[in-house]
Design a protein around this motif. Structure first.
Motif, PDB file in Angstrom:
ATOM      1  N   THR A 177      -6.232   0.069  13.312  1.00 32.29           N
ATOM      2  CA  THR A 177      -4.786  -0.122  13.453  1.00 32.29           C
ATOM      3  C   THR A 177      -4.471  -0.880  12.147  1.00 32.29           C
ATOM      4  O   THR A 177      -3.452  -1.897  12.268  1.00 32.29           O
ATOM      5  N   HIS A 178      -5.002  -0.865  10.921  1.00 37.37           N
ATOM      6  CA  HIS A 178      -4.690  -1.513   9.733  1.00 37.37           C
ATOM      7  C   HIS A 178      -3.445  -1.148   9.224  1.00 37.37           C
ATOM      8  O   HIS A 178      -3.266   0.323   8.682  1.00 37.37           O
ATOM      9  N   VAL A 179      -2.326  -1.637   9.075  1.00 35.90           N
ATOM     10  CA  VAL A 179      -1.230  -1.232   8.414  1.00 35.90           C
ATOM     11  C   VAL A 179      -0.873  -1.825   6.968  1.00 35.90           C
ATOM     12  O   VAL A 179      -1.009  -3.299   6.788  1.00 35.90           O
ATOM     13  N   ARG A 180      -0.701  -1.184   5.766  1.00 33.36           N
ATOM     14  CA  ARG A 180      -0.379  -1.885   4.881  1.00 33.36           C
ATOM     15  C   ARG A 180       0.876  -1.702   4.294  1.00 33.36           C
ATOM     16  O   ARG A 180       1.641  -0.718   4.465  1.00 33.36           O
ATOM     17  N   ILE A 181       1.596  -3.034   3.869  1.00 31.99           N
ATOM     18  CA  ILE A 181       2.770  -3.214   3.324  1.00 31.99           C
ATOM     19  C   ILE A 181       2.783  -2.612   2.046  1.00 31.99           C
ATOM     20  O   ILE A 181       2.262  -3.091   1.053  1.00 31.99           O
ATOM     21  N   VAL A 182       3.366  -1.456   1.647  1.00 28.05           N
ATOM     22  CA  VAL A 182       3.324  -0.666   0.376  1.00 28.05           C
ATOM     23  C   VAL A 182       4.552  -1.211  -0.531  1.00 28.05           C
ATOM     24  O   VAL A 182       5.764  -1.343  -0.112  1.00 28.05           O
ATOM     25  N   THR A 183       4.195  -1.559  -1.748  1.00 31.31           N
ATOM     26  CA  THR A 183       5.333  -2.122  -2.811  1.00 31.31           C
ATOM     27  C   THR A 183       5.196  -1.265  -4.087  1.00 31.31           C
ATOM     28  O   THR A 183       4.521  -0.378  -4.008  1.00 31.31           O
ATOM     29  N   GLU A 184       6.232  -1.609  -4.712  1.00 32.68           N
ATOM     30  CA  GLU A 184       6.128  -0.736  -6.131  1.00 32.68           C
ATOM     31  C   GLU A 184       4.841  -0.641  -6.630  1.00 32.68           C
ATOM     32  O   GLU A 184       4.420   0.395  -7.473  1.00 32.68           O
ATOM     33  N   GLU A 185       4.101  -1.667  -6.836  1.00 32.30           N
ATOM     34  CA  GLU A 185       2.590  -1.940  -7.294  1.00 32.30           C
ATOM     35  C   GLU A 185       1.706  -0.824  -6.901  1.00 32.30           C
ATOM     36  O   GLU A 185       0.747  -0.395  -7.675  1.00 32.30           O
ATOM     37  N   ASP A 186       1.734  -0.337  -5.639  1.00 26.86           N
ATOM     38  CA  ASP A 186       1.067   0.872  -5.147  1.00 26.86           C
ATOM     39  C   ASP A 186       1.433   2.250  -5.627  1.00 26.86           C
ATOM     40  O   ASP A 186       0.570   3.350  -5.247  1.00 26.86           O
ATOM     41  N   ALA A 187       2.620   2.591  -6.177  1.00 32.79           N
ATOM     42  CA  ALA A 187       2.793   3.668  -6.731  1.00 32.79           C
ATOM     43  C   ALA A 187       1.842   4.412  -7.280  1.00 32.79           C
ATOM     44  O   ALA A 187       1.152   4.201  -8.159  1.00 32.79           O
ATOM     45  N   GLY A 188       1.409   5.868  -6.873  1.00 35.60           N
ATOM     46  CA  GLY A 188       0.628   6.652  -7.511  1.00 35.60           C
ATOM     47  C   GLY A 188      -0.950   6.317  -6.657  1.00 35.60           C
ATOM     48  O   GLY A 188      -1.872   7.111  -7.167  1.00 35.60           O
ATOM     49  N   SER A 189      -0.866   5.562  -6.098  1.00 38.59           N
ATOM     50  CA  SER A 189      -2.543   5.235  -5.132  1.00 38.59           C
ATOM     51  C   SER A 189      -3.041   6.330  -4.473  1.00 38.59           C
ATOM     52  O   SER A 189      -2.352   7.020  -3.622  1.00 38.59           O
ATOM     53  N   GLY A 190      -4.220   6.975  -5.000  1.00 43.87           N
ATOM     54  CA  GLY A 190      -4.855   7.941  -4.532  1.00 43.87           C
ATOM     55  C   GLY A 190      -4.404   9.400  -5.108  1.00 43.87           C
ATOM     56  O   GLY A 190      -5.202  10.381  -4.942  1.00 43.87           O
ATOM     57  N   ILE A 191      -3.483   9.328  -5.941  1.00 42.36           N
ATOM     58  CA  ILE A 191      -3.037  10.486  -6.861  1.00 42.36           C
ATOM     59  C   ILE A 191      -3.232  10.223  -8.221  1.00 42.36           C
ATOM     60  O   ILE A 191      -4.101  10.872  -8.744  1.00 42.36           O
ATOM     61  N   THR A 192      -2.655   9.406  -8.756  1.00 43.62           N
ATOM     62  CA  THR A 192      -2.804   9.013 -10.283  1.00 43.62           C
ATOM     63  C   THR A 192      -3.808   8.201 -10.677  1.00 43.62           C
ATOM     64  O   THR A 192      -3.933   8.033 -11.589  1.00 43.62           O
ATOM     65  N   ARG A 193      -4.061   7.083  -9.320  1.00 48.21           N
ATOM     66  CA  ARG A 193      -5.061   6.026  -9.768  1.00 48.21           C
ATOM     67  C   ARG A 193      -6.018   5.865  -8.495  1.00 48.21           C
ATOM     68  O   ARG A 193      -5.379   6.316  -7.327  1.00 48.21           O
ATOM     69  N   PRO A 194      -6.950   5.376  -8.543  1.00 46.79           N
ATOM     70  CA  PRO A 194      -7.733   5.233  -7.297  1.00 46.79           C
ATOM     71  C   PRO A 194      -7.281   4.246  -6.427  1.00 46.79           C
ATOM     72  O   PRO A 194      -6.311   3.517  -6.640  1.00 46.79           O
ATOM     73  N   LEU A 195      -7.580   4.432  -5.086  1.00 44.67           N
ATOM     74  CA  LEU A 195      -6.919   3.604  -4.043  1.00 44.67           C
ATOM     75  C   LEU A 195      -7.477   2.232  -4.416  1.00 44.67           C
ATOM     76  O   LEU A 195      -8.566   2.017  -4.412  1.00 44.67           O
ATOM     77  N   PRO A 196      -6.446   1.147  -4.066  1.00 40.27           N
ATOM     78  CA  PRO A 196      -6.976  -0.201  -4.239  1.00 40.27           C
ATOM     79  C   PRO A 196      -7.266  -0.656  -3.012  1.00 40.27           C
ATOM     80  O   PRO A 196      -7.303  -1.990  -2.866  1.00 40.27           O
ATOM     81  N   TYR A 197      -7.280   0.090  -1.858  1.00 37.03           N
ATOM     82  CA  TYR A 197      -7.791  -0.614  -0.559  1.00 37.03           C
ATOM     83  C   TYR A 197      -8.431   0.398   0.108  1.00 37.03           C
ATOM     84  O   TYR A 197      -8.699   1.560  -0.136  1.00 37.03           O
ATOM     85  N   THR A 198      -8.977   0.086   1.360  1.00 36.82           N
ATOM     86  CA  THR A 198      -9.510   0.573   2.217  1.00 36.82           C
ATOM     87  C   THR A 198      -9.243   0.445   3.682  1.00 36.82           C
ATOM     88  O   THR A 198      -8.622  -0.485   3.901  1.00 36.82           O
ATOM     89  N   ASP A 199      -9.678   1.306   4.610  1.00 33.12           N
ATOM     90  CA  ASP A 199      -9.478   1.402   6.119  1.00 33.12           C
ATOM     91  C   ASP A 199      -7.953   0.989   6.324  1.00 33.12           C
ATOM     92  O   ASP A 199      -7.515   0.005   6.999  1.00 33.12           O
ATOM     93  N   VAL A 200      -7.202   1.894   5.823  1.00 32.20           N
ATOM     94  CA  VAL A 200      -5.640   1.667   5.830  1.00 32.20           C
ATOM     95  C   VAL A 200      -5.291   3.149   6.800  1.00 32.20           C
ATOM     96  O   VAL A 200      -5.196   4.222   6.181  1.00 32.20           O
ATOM     97  N   ASP A 201      -4.886   2.960   7.996  1.00 30.36           N
ATOM     98  CA  ASP A 201      -4.155   3.943   8.658  1.00 30.36           C
ATOM     99  C   ASP A 201      -2.968   4.102   8.961  1.00 30.36           C
ATOM    100  O   ASP A 201      -2.339   5.030   9.528  1.00 30.36           O
ATOM    101  N   GLY A 202      -2.156   3.097   8.585  1.00 28.32           N
ATOM    102  CA  GLY A 202      -0.680   3.022   8.591  1.00 28.32           C
ATOM    103  C   GLY A 202       0.082   2.445   7.311  1.00 28.32           C
ATOM    104  O   GLY A 202      -0.781   1.411   6.506  1.00 28.32           O
ATOM    105  N   LEU A 203       0.944   3.066   6.896  1.00 31.73           N
ATOM    106  CA  LEU A 203       1.815   2.620   5.722  1.00 31.73           C
ATOM    107  C   LEU A 203       3.353   2.172   5.888  1.00 31.73           C
ATOM    108  O   LEU A 203       3.782   2.945   6.787  1.00 31.73           O
ATOM    109  N   VAL A 204       3.703   0.956   5.410  1.00 31.45           N
ATOM    110  CA  VAL A 204       5.191   0.686   5.477  1.00 31.45           C
ATOM    111  C   VAL A 204       5.764   0.495   4.177  1.00 31.45           C
ATOM    112  O   VAL A 204       5.143  -0.173   3.422  1.00 31.45           O
ATOM    113  N   THR A 205       6.989   0.634   4.241  1.00 36.02           N
ATOM    114  CA  THR A 205       7.815   0.191   2.855  1.00 36.02           C
ATOM    115  C   THR A 205       9.256   0.197   3.106  1.00 36.02           C
ATOM    116  O   THR A 205       9.757   0.590   3.907  1.00 36.02           O
ATOM    117  N   ASN A 206       9.904  -0.697   2.063  1.00 39.77           N
ATOM    118  CA  ASN A 206      11.393  -0.482   1.822  1.00 39.77           C
ATOM    119  C   ASN A 206      11.695  -0.221   0.576  1.00 39.77           C
ATOM    120  O   ASN A 206      12.941  -0.351   0.155  1.00 39.77           O
TER     121      ASN A 206
END
Length: 299
Positions: free
Chosen positions: A111-140
């Protein structure tokens, strides 16, 4: 049948004209979309708020082959990476979302939720994921698509039209019994000042009660978490000693308890396991499948 089933689906014709089961926008349930030759499902309630782009994929419209045919969006399913990237380019075009800015989850039934910011853009697509064990994402942050993955588990969409924030969470039986939906609401409240009564929430396509048989261990976990409501509302005892479990109703109860208004809550009636020709299902395929994905992005 607890989950709505597609009876007259033609995979060859589906990409061009859509299936016969298409419902009109405004019905409250997921409705059909098809752009750039890629079919997807979306929610009228999220469309109506005017703040987001979103969609839930089918297994159609991509380039993957075999058991992963054809819109596999999982890099961990043994697929060729270039095929998966092409699938992302296709769904990105269909949903009008920039692939290079997508932010992917790394799901392990937490039930780990990551607060996604501009610095996360491209995570898992253009660059490796900088986190593990994340099942939820939120952002503004606008123009920053959130992406989570499914093949029977429950996708949860959140939009706060007041604070202009969004969330997207994956909830299998472990996530549900530990109230992933309520945890995502909590994170949005503490991070963005979101009020539960303002949130628009959707429970997306996933396995229905009639398809989801569980044993004593899972049933006991739901009794501990939900008390008498588990046997009254969620578990149906079978003659073989096992149970049919209703994850849709469990998540609905979680949201109502968390303060989501009934009129702001949409619950799917589309089952992944009932429709293996249209949607990937881990249970129906005995694990030989690709990944569906949910996408959500602030405009």
């Amino acid at each position: 049948m607890n989950g709505w089933k597609v009876n007259d689906w033609s995979r060859d014709g589906g990409n061009e004209k859509g299936p016969e089961w298409v419902r009109k926008a405004g019905s409250g349930q997921p409705v059909w979309g098809n752009r750039a030759g890629v079919p997807f499902l979306h929610f009228a309630s999220l469309d109506a708020c005017g703040l987001v782009k979103h969609g839930f994929t089918t297994r159609l419209g991509g380039v993957s082959t075999g058991d992963l045919s054809s819109m596999n969006l999982g890099f961990s399913r043994g697929d060729d990476r270039e095929r998966v990237l092409e699938n992302y380019r296709r769904i990105g075009k269909a949903l009008e979302m920039p692939v290079s800015r997508m932010v992917l989850s790394q799901q392990t039934h937490t039930t780990h939720v990551r607060i996604v910011t501009e610095e996360d853009a491209g995570s898992g697509i253009t660059r490796p994921l900088p986190y593990t064990d994340v099942d939820g994402l939120v952002t503004n942050v606008c123009d920053l698509p959130l992406v989570t993955f499914y093949a029977d588990c429950v996708p949860l969409f959140f939009v706060d039209p007041v604070k202009k924030a969004i969330g997207l969470s994956h909830s299998g039986w472990r996530g549900t019994v530990n109230r992933m939906g309520a945890e995502t609401v909590r994170v949005m409240r503490e991070t963005y000042g979101s009020r539960p009564e303002d949130l628009i929430v959707c429970i997306g396509p996933s396995i229905c009660r009639d398809c989801y048989e569980v044993g004593d261990e899972v049933a006991a976990a739901f009794r501990r978490s939900f008390g008498s409501a588990a046997d009254e509302r969620l578990l149906q005892k079978k003659v073989n000693g096992k149970y049919q479990l209703d994850l849709w109703e469990a998540n609905r109860l979680i949201f109502l308890e968390a303060g989501i208004r009934q009129e702001h809550l949409t619950v799917t009636d589309i089952c992944t396991c009932c429709n293996p020709g249209l949607l990937f299902s881990h249970r129906a395929s005995k694990g030989k499948r690709g990944n569906l994905a949910a996408f959500l992005c602030l405009k």
